[in-house]
Scaffold this active site. Structure first.
Site, mmCIF file in Angstrom:
data_model
loop_
_atom_site.group_PDB
_atom_site.id
_atom_site.type_symbol
_atom_site.label_atom_id
_atom_site.label_comp_id
_atom_site.label_asym_id
_atom_site.label_seq_id
_atom_site.Cartn_x
_atom_site.Cartn_y
_atom_site.Cartn_z
ATOM 1 C CB CYS A 191 60.355 73.275 81.004
ATOM 2 S SG CYS A 191 61.889 73.876 80.257
ATOM 3 C CG ASP B 91 70.929 73.573 79.892
ATOM 4 O OD1 ASP B 91 70.550 74.061 78.814
ATOM 5 O OD2 ASP B 91 70.145 73.243 80.804
ATOM 6 C CE1 TYR C 95 40.063 92.627 63.001
ATOM 7 C CE2 TYR C 95 39.439 92.648 60.677
ATOM 8 C CZ TYR C 95 39.163 92.967 61.998
ATOM 9 O OH TYR C 95 37.988 93.610 62.314
ATOM 10 C CD1 TRP D 72 45.252 99.798 62.329
ATOM 11 C CD2 TRP D 72 47.301 99.108 61.767
ATOM 12 N NE1 TRP D 72 45.585 100.433 61.172
ATOM 13 C CE2 TRP D 72 46.850 100.024 60.796
ATOM 14 C CE3 TRP D 72 48.566 98.539 61.623
ATOM 15 C CZ2 TRP D 72 47.609 100.398 59.698
ATOM 16 C CZ3 TRP D 72 49.328 98.901 60.522
ATOM 17 C CH2 TRP D 72 48.862 99.818 59.570
ATOM 18 N NE ARG E 233 49.469 103.169 62.900
ATOM 19 C CZ ARG E 233 48.135 103.260 62.768
ATOM 20 N NH1 ARG E 233 47.380 102.205 62.994
ATOM 21 N NH2 ARG E 233 47.603 104.398 62.441
#
Length: 443
Positions: free
Chosen positions: A42, A281, A424, A432, A440
């Site tokens: 990657c 893979d 938070y 939120w 919501r």
């Protein structure tokens, strides 16, 4: 016990390490077709721009470490071309000596990976046409980037195509992407892909949609790419249209396979052939939302499957719990992430769904430098189970996609997202979280 592993990268060496740690008497032989072991594929695109200084930085463990420290008979340039499950042997060609080889096993792991797709287009043999999968691939591309290379054409607008496009732009090349579909990154829904298109155009990438490559032309080196609609001048071509599992040596008459050739495995990573396992893979991954075997070749899955295969090969009973289709990509100033089902996948599965989208900020709006973040949630029309999520923005994307991936793994409803106790503080979030704001809005 004699353990033989076909493949020396993520899945193969994850298994090998579990075997030597759990069976001190194990005889482990690993057969790698290439020259390198255990490296981060990657990271290859970032060698082009110098963000990763050298391919050496991508190697997790040196070959000598596997041999000297762990006692693994780690071989390179050994290509397996045949296997005999009745006699429990694998055989093939040593490309260093030109001689054939054969090894007996008590238990075998197929971790042979995948190969880049390169259709049989006229002109494929011209210089300057490349695929991106291995360290030698990226070295050849780097060596081919002489001063006369000004325009690079990338065939395919998926993850590898976008990563290569960014890194070529970083070193001053003009980049063109030719995509057969009508958008870049087709694992995203069309409305979310529009943000990717804006970012590409911001960096002067030429986007060509709804065209299929037909051939290449030039005397000894590629000079033109011809599609079904027109011809484009170019100095270098990258073909990045996907991969196919490297399983041709595993007989179709013996092994159960996915439609694309990947080996079908159960949750213990066993194939249908006794004492033969598969991982990475070259194997399938069970998709928890689709409730069927899928093929999503990512390094995260390869390492997990390899570890589980190795544990079970020495007598363990660890199970692979499946995937939900999570992936993430940096594209210039944006982070692109998705998990679960896309609209197209839900339609193919005949799953009734609703979606909700939101543009918000990744942190509290009054704190310095808030960045826009775009979120799309998909949920079941009837019982509101979360089905998928896509997040695009310049900051805070990785946090949100991992929350959604965990929610999908545990079968949460879109309304249960609102109940999560997420962190938070103004420098990190609003009161939120944006994914809760999006939840919501669901009907």
């Amino acid at each position: 016990m004699k353990y033989v592993i076909i493949g020396g990268d993520a899945a193969g060496m994850s298994a090998a390490m579990q075997i030597v740690r759990n069976d001190p008497d194990a005889e482990v032989t690993t057969l790698e077709m290439g020259e390198y072991y255990s490296y981060a594929q990657c990271g290859l695109p970032y060698v082009i721009s110098g963000q990763v200084e050298s391919t050496d930085d991508l190697i997790a463990r040196e070959l000598s470490t596997f041999r000297d420290k762990y006692g693994i008979n780690a071989l390179t340039l050994h290509e397996v071309t045949n296997m005999n499950p009745d006699e429990k042997t694998v055989s093939g060609i040593n490309h260093e000596t030109g001689e054939t080889f054969s090894y007996n096993y008590d238990r075998l792991l197929i971790a042979s990976g995948a190969q880049p797709l390169l259709p049989n287009w006229d002109g494929n043999e011209l210089e300057g046409i490349h695929t991106v999968k291995t360290i030698p691939d990226i070295k050849q591309i780097s060596n081919d980037l002489h001063k006369e290379v000004k325009t690079v054409t990338i065939v395919g607008g998926g993850y590898i195509g976008l990563e290569m496009a960014e890194n070529f732009v970083e070193i001053g090349k003009h980049v063109r992407i030719i995509e057969q579909a009508s958008q870049l990154a087709t694992i995203f829904d069309n409305d979310m892909a529009s943000h990717i298109h804006e970012q590409a155009e911001k960096h002067n990438i030429e986007l060509v949609f709804n065209e299929s490559v037909q051939s290449f032309s030039g005397k000894t080196r590629v000079k033109e790419v011809k599609t079904d609609k027109q011809t484009y001048n170019t100095d270098l071509v990258i073909v990045a249209i996907g991969v196919r599992p490297s399983t041709s040596f595993a007989s179709d008459s013996l092994f159960h396979k996915h439609d694309n050739g990947a080996l079908l495995v159960n949750r213990y990573m066993e194939t249908n052939v006794s004492d033969v396992y598969a991982a990475g893979d070259c194997a399938t991954q069970y998709h928890r939302l689709k409730e069927k075997d899928d093929y999503i070749p990512l390094g995260t899955h390869a390492n997990k499957q390899g570890q589980i295969a190795g544990i079970n090969m020495v007598g363990g009973t660890r199970t692979f719990k499946g995937v939900v289709g999570t992936s993430i990509l940096k594209f210039f100033d944006l982070t692109l992430a998705r998990t679960g089902l896309s609209e197209q996948e839900a339609e193919q599965l005949h799953v009734p769904f609703e979606t909700t989208t939101l543009k918000s900020l990744h942190i509290a709006g009054y704190y310095p430098n808030p960045k826009p973040i775009h979120i799309k949630l998909m949920y079941h029309r009837d019982h509101r189970q979360l089905l998928g999520g896509q997040v695009i923005g310049s900051a805070g994307v990785d946090k949100r996609i991992d929350v959604l991936a965990a929610a999908l793994f545990h079968g949460m409803t879109v309304h249960e997202l609102e109940d999560l106790d997420l962190s938070y503080a103004p420098p990190f979030n609003g009161v939120w979280d944006p994914i809760q704001q999006a939840a919501r809005r669901s009907r």
